[in-house]
Write a protein that holds these residues in place. Sequence first.
Motif, mmCIF file in Angstrom:
data_model
loop_
_atom_site.group_PDB
_atom_site.id
_atom_site.type_symbol
_atom_site.label_atom_id
_atom_site.label_comp_id
_atom_site.label_asym_id
_atom_site.label_seq_id
_atom_site.Cartn_x
_atom_site.Cartn_y
_atom_site.Cartn_z
ATOM 1 N N TRP A 29 -7.229 -1.729 -5.366
ATOM 2 C CA TRP A 29 -6.354 -1.082 -6.358
ATOM 3 C C TRP A 29 -5.035 -1.854 -6.473
ATOM 4 O O TRP A 29 -4.583 -2.151 -7.583
ATOM 5 N N VAL A 30 -4.428 -2.201 -5.335
ATOM 6 C CA VAL A 30 -3.154 -2.932 -5.359
ATOM 7 C C VAL A 30 -3.337 -4.304 -6.001
ATOM 8 O O VAL A 30 -2.546 -4.711 -6.856
ATOM 9 N N GLU B 113 6.864 0.918 -5.441
ATOM 10 C CA GLU B 113 7.944 0.202 -6.127
ATOM 11 C C GLU B 113 7.756 -1.319 -6.002
ATOM 12 O O GLU B 113 8.097 -2.067 -6.917
ATOM 13 N N ALA B 114 7.196 -1.766 -4.876
ATOM 14 C CA ALA B 114 6.961 -3.204 -4.689
ATOM 15 C C ALA B 114 5.953 -3.716 -5.723
ATOM 16 O O ALA B 114 6.095 -4.827 -6.236
ATOM 17 N N VAL B 115 4.948 -2.920 -6.031
ATOM 18 C CA VAL B 115 3.955 -3.323 -7.038
ATOM 19 C C VAL B 115 4.589 -3.305 -8.426
ATOM 20 O O VAL B 115 4.328 -4.180 -9.248
ATOM 21 N N ARG B 116 5.459 -2.344 -8.679
ATOM 22 C CA ARG B 116 6.103 -2.248 -10.000
ATOM 23 C C ARG B 116 7.065 -3.389 -10.274
ATOM 24 O O ARG B 116 7.387 -3.662 -11.423
ATOM 25 N N ARG B 117 7.557 -4.043 -9.231
ATOM 26 C CA ARG B 117 8.478 -5.172 -9.436
ATOM 27 C C ARG B 117 7.751 -6.425 -9.875
ATOM 28 O O ARG B 117 8.375 -7.390 -10.282
ATOM 29 N N VAL B 118 6.422 -6.421 -9.791
ATOM 30 C CA VAL B 118 5.625 -7.587 -10.158
ATOM 31 C C VAL B 118 5.332 -7.519 -11.657
ATOM 32 O O VAL B 118 4.905 -6.495 -12.174
ATOM 33 N N GLY B 119 5.555 -8.614 -12.350
ATOM 34 C CA GLY B 119 5.192 -8.705 -13.759
ATOM 35 C C GLY B 119 5.913 -7.694 -14.626
ATOM 36 O O GLY B 119 7.051 -7.311 -14.380
ATOM 37 N N SER B 120 5.215 -7.244 -15.671
ATOM 38 C CA SER B 120 5.803 -6.302 -16.616
ATOM 39 C C SER B 120 4.923 -5.058 -16.715
ATOM 40 O O SER B 120 3.753 -5.075 -16.357
ATOM 41 N N THR B 121 5.506 -4.001 -17.254
ATOM 42 C CA THR B 121 4.780 -2.737 -17.375
ATOM 43 C C THR B 121 3.643 -2.891 -18.377
ATOM 44 O O THR B 121 3.868 -3.230 -19.532
ATOM 45 N N TRP C 237 0.824 -1.203 0.000
ATOM 46 C CA TRP C 237 0.000 0.000 0.000
ATOM 47 C C TRP C 237 0.859 1.254 0.000
ATOM 48 O O TRP C 237 0.502 2.259 -0.600
ATOM 49 N N PHE C 238 1.982 1.189 0.718
ATOM 50 C CA PHE C 238 2.812 2.375 0.907
ATOM 51 C C PHE C 238 4.107 2.336 0.116
ATOM 52 O O PHE C 238 4.924 3.243 0.227
ATOM 53 N N ASN C 239 4.313 1.288 -0.682
ATOM 54 C CA ASN C 239 5.535 1.140 -1.448
ATOM 55 C C ASN C 239 5.180 0.804 -2.901
ATOM 56 O O ASN C 239 5.121 -0.360 -3.280
#
Length: 126
Positions: A82-83, A9-17, A5-7
Amino acid sequence: MWREWFNPEAVRRVGSTPDYRFSLANERTFLAWLRTGLALVAGGLVVAQFLPELRIPLVREALAIVLLVLGGTVTIRGLNHWVRCEKAIRQGHDLPESRFPAMLAVGVAAGAALLVMIVVIEGLTG
């Protein structure tokens, strides 16, 4: 879960853009949940401050508390959804299912029905 929820960058490290349109649509949905939560909180404050005292004891206070708690719950649920959706989009998975919108709709409808009964009772006894 909480760290995500607060990071961001952690969500962006999952999968691909993904295509940014999907992420932006997910963000707009989150903002709609946030507006709903804020409206419920505002309704709770209005009930607590401006609704006249009713003949049925503690109804005003109970209604205000329910609206305030529901508003807070909706905002937290919106953030979590959302996450979860953002991760699913990035991984190319189906979006997560949720019963929360149905539960919220049924809860609001039940609350409205209860308020109709209170108005009728107040009208008959007044």
